[in-house]
Design a protein around this motif. Structure first.
Motif, mmCIF file in Angstrom:
data_model
loop_
_atom_site.group_PDB
_atom_site.id
_atom_site.type_symbol
_atom_site.label_atom_id
_atom_site.label_comp_id
_atom_site.label_asym_id
_atom_site.label_seq_id
_atom_site.Cartn_x
_atom_site.Cartn_y
_atom_site.Cartn_z
ATOM 1 N N LEU A 1 27.802 2.831 -46.410
ATOM 2 C CA LEU A 1 28.691 2.268 -45.399
ATOM 3 C C LEU A 1 28.263 2.793 -44.036
ATOM 4 O O LEU A 1 28.165 4.012 -43.831
ATOM 5 C CB LEU A 1 30.143 2.658 -45.673
ATOM 6 C CG LEU A 1 31.162 2.291 -44.588
ATOM 7 C CD1 LEU A 1 31.261 0.775 -44.435
ATOM 8 C CD2 LEU A 1 32.533 2.891 -44.915
ATOM 9 N N ASP A 2 27.989 1.887 -43.096
ATOM 10 C CA ASP A 2 27.591 2.243 -41.740
ATOM 11 C C ASP A 2 28.611 1.684 -40.753
ATOM 12 O O ASP A 2 28.916 0.484 -40.776
ATOM 13 C CB ASP A 2 26.209 1.684 -41.412
ATOM 14 C CG ASP A 2 25.124 2.327 -42.244
ATOM 15 O OD1 ASP A 2 24.683 3.427 -41.892
ATOM 16 O OD2 ASP A 2 24.711 1.727 -43.255
ATOM 17 N N ILE A 3 29.136 2.550 -39.893
ATOM 18 C CA ILE A 3 30.116 2.149 -38.885
ATOM 19 C C ILE A 3 29.636 2.624 -37.514
ATOM 20 O O ILE A 3 29.199 3.769 -37.364
ATOM 21 C CB ILE A 3 31.505 2.745 -39.184
ATOM 22 C CG1 ILE A 3 32.003 2.252 -40.552
ATOM 23 C CG2 ILE A 3 32.502 2.352 -38.097
ATOM 24 C CD1 ILE A 3 33.335 2.862 -40.959
ATOM 25 N N GLY B 1 28.802 -7.443 -43.585
ATOM 26 C CA GLY B 1 29.122 -6.711 -42.376
ATOM 27 C C GLY B 1 29.960 -7.486 -41.382
ATOM 28 O O GLY B 1 30.019 -8.718 -41.415
ATOM 29 N N THR C 1 32.148 -2.894 -31.913
ATOM 30 C CA THR C 1 32.294 -2.202 -33.186
ATOM 31 C C THR C 1 31.621 -3.005 -34.298
ATOM 32 O O THR C 1 31.770 -4.231 -34.364
ATOM 33 C CB THR C 1 33.781 -2.007 -33.542
ATOM 34 O OG1 THR C 1 34.422 -1.261 -32.512
ATOM 35 C CG2 THR C 1 33.919 -1.262 -34.862
ATOM 36 N N SER C 2 30.892 -2.314 -35.139
ATOM 37 C CA SER C 2 30.282 -2.966 -36.304
ATOM 38 C C SER C 2 30.500 -2.097 -37.538
ATOM 39 O O SER C 2 30.604 -0.867 -37.448
ATOM 40 C CB SER C 2 28.775 -3.196 -36.082
ATOM 41 O OG SER C 2 28.078 -1.961 -36.058
ATOM 42 N N ALA C 3 30.575 -2.748 -38.684
ATOM 43 C CA ALA C 3 30.721 -2.051 -39.963
ATOM 44 C C ALA C 3 29.968 -2.848 -41.020
ATOM 45 O O ALA C 3 30.175 -4.060 -41.156
ATOM 46 C CB ALA C 3 32.189 -1.912 -40.344
ATOM 47 N N SER D 1 28.708 6.826 -34.231
ATOM 48 C CA SER D 1 28.289 6.144 -35.446
ATOM 49 C C SER D 1 28.411 7.074 -36.644
ATOM 50 O O SER D 1 28.366 8.304 -36.514
ATOM 51 C CB SER D 1 26.847 5.631 -35.315
ATOM 52 O OG SER D 1 25.957 6.708 -35.099
ATOM 53 N N ARG E 1 27.654 7.300 -41.229
ATOM 54 C CA ARG E 1 27.082 6.717 -42.441
ATOM 55 C C ARG E 1 27.580 7.492 -43.659
ATOM 56 O O ARG E 1 27.564 8.731 -43.660
ATOM 57 C CB ARG E 1 25.555 6.745 -42.398
ATOM 58 C CG ARG E 1 24.887 6.183 -43.661
ATOM 59 C CD ARG E 1 23.386 6.066 -43.444
ATOM 60 N NE ARG E 1 22.665 5.649 -44.619
ATOM 61 C CZ ARG E 1 22.526 4.386 -45.026
ATOM 62 N NH1 ARG E 1 23.095 3.417 -44.342
ATOM 63 N NH2 ARG E 1 21.838 4.083 -46.105
ATOM 64 N N HIS F 1 30.602 2.371 -33.160
ATOM 65 C CA HIS F 1 31.458 1.927 -32.066
ATOM 66 C C HIS F 1 30.798 2.332 -30.751
ATOM 67 O O HIS F 1 30.448 3.501 -30.554
ATOM 68 C CB HIS F 1 32.856 2.533 -32.145
ATOM 69 C CG HIS F 1 33.745 2.065 -31.022
ATOM 70 N ND1 HIS F 1 34.336 0.820 -31.026
ATOM 71 C CD2 HIS F 1 34.117 2.662 -29.862
ATOM 72 C CE1 HIS F 1 35.040 0.666 -29.912
ATOM 73 N NE2 HIS F 1 34.919 1.771 -29.192
#
Length: 260
Positions: A187-189, A219, A202-204, A172, A174, A191
């Motif tokens: 921005l937060d990603i 998101g 996966t999220s973003a 992850s 940020r 996997h």
């Protein structure tokens, strides 16, 4: 596990007076979520730090790394099943820390974990923990957290949390940046690779803070679209909500946070 989200709700506020010192030590949250087919989930949490935490410029961000002794407790009720979790992290010195926790107290599993770690120059936090699980195999977990502070407000944070065999892991990151005035963006990603369930997730999520009182977010949750917003009454109280359009139906969430 693939679409397990922290849930969201509520509250009445009688006073919105704000103090000049906006550092906080106690963070409380009440959440509720409405799932498809009428299922609801309720989540309550309380997180206490033994030293003041200073925000990064907005009232819901207090930096990337936890570097002070802290303790937290959480309660979850979903589909008539309850779960209580308690955990703590103690810094014996400025660098060395130990932690432990348990979840599903007095219910089915009574899973627990213990571990220790080391903080390098307030930037790199490495830890190892052993998880004792009633159902399923016990496992050893490794975690590396890194924060690159660009300036007073801006930073980039990255975390890798993995089993010792690296079959199941989560990566992850940020990115937090001040724009102009009271405007910020984050921005937060994330996997996640789960070997046992043969899943990748996966999220973003990007959040835009228009000012100190209002933020909007957009998101992607494994290709499912979500929108969210927060209203900050002041540095102590804020209200949030989101809608996520999953394949199985829409999930509505509300949250209320009180921090002191």
């Amino acid at each position: 596990m693939k679409k397990l989200l922290t849930v969201a709700v509520i509250a009445a506020i009688s006073s919105f007076s704000s103090l000049a010192d906006e550092s906080k030590q106690l963070f409380n949250q009440v959440n509720i979520a409405d799932f498809p087919k009428g299922d609801n989930a309720y989540y309550l949490s309380s997180h206490y730090f033994f030293a003041p935490q200073q925000h990064s410029g907005v009232w819901d961000d207090f930096g990337y790394l936890n570097t002070d002794t802290n303790i937290q407790a959480a309660y979850l009720n979903y589909d008539n099943v309850t779960d209580i979790a308690v955990s703590g992290e103690w810094f014996a010195t400025k660098e060395w820390f130990v932690f432990g926790g348990t979840e599903d107290i007095s219910h089915i599993r009574n899973d627990a974990e213990i571990g220790f770690g080391y903080l390098f120059a307030d930037k790199l936090k490495l830890s190892i923990r052993y998880q004792d699980r009633k159902y399923g195999s016990d496992q050893t977990m490794l975690k590396a957290e890194y924060n690159h502070q660009i300036n007073e407000h801006d930073y980039v944070g990255v975390t890798l949390d993995t089993e010792s065999d690296f079959d199941t892991w989560t990566l992850s990151g940020r990115y937090f940046k001040k724009l102009s005035g009271d405007q910020f963006i984050s921005l937060d990603i994330d996997h996640e690779k789960d070997y046992y369930f043969n899943e990748d997730y996966t999220s973003a999520v990007v959040n835009y803070y228009m000012n100190r009182n209002l933020s909007f977010g957009l998101g992607s949750y494994d290709s499912d679209l979500g929108i969210q917003a927060k209203y900050f009454f002041n540095d102590k109280f804020h209200l949030g909500g989101s809608i996520i359009d999953f394949d199985a139906g829409e999930v509505y969430q509300l949250s209320f946070t009180a921090q002191y």
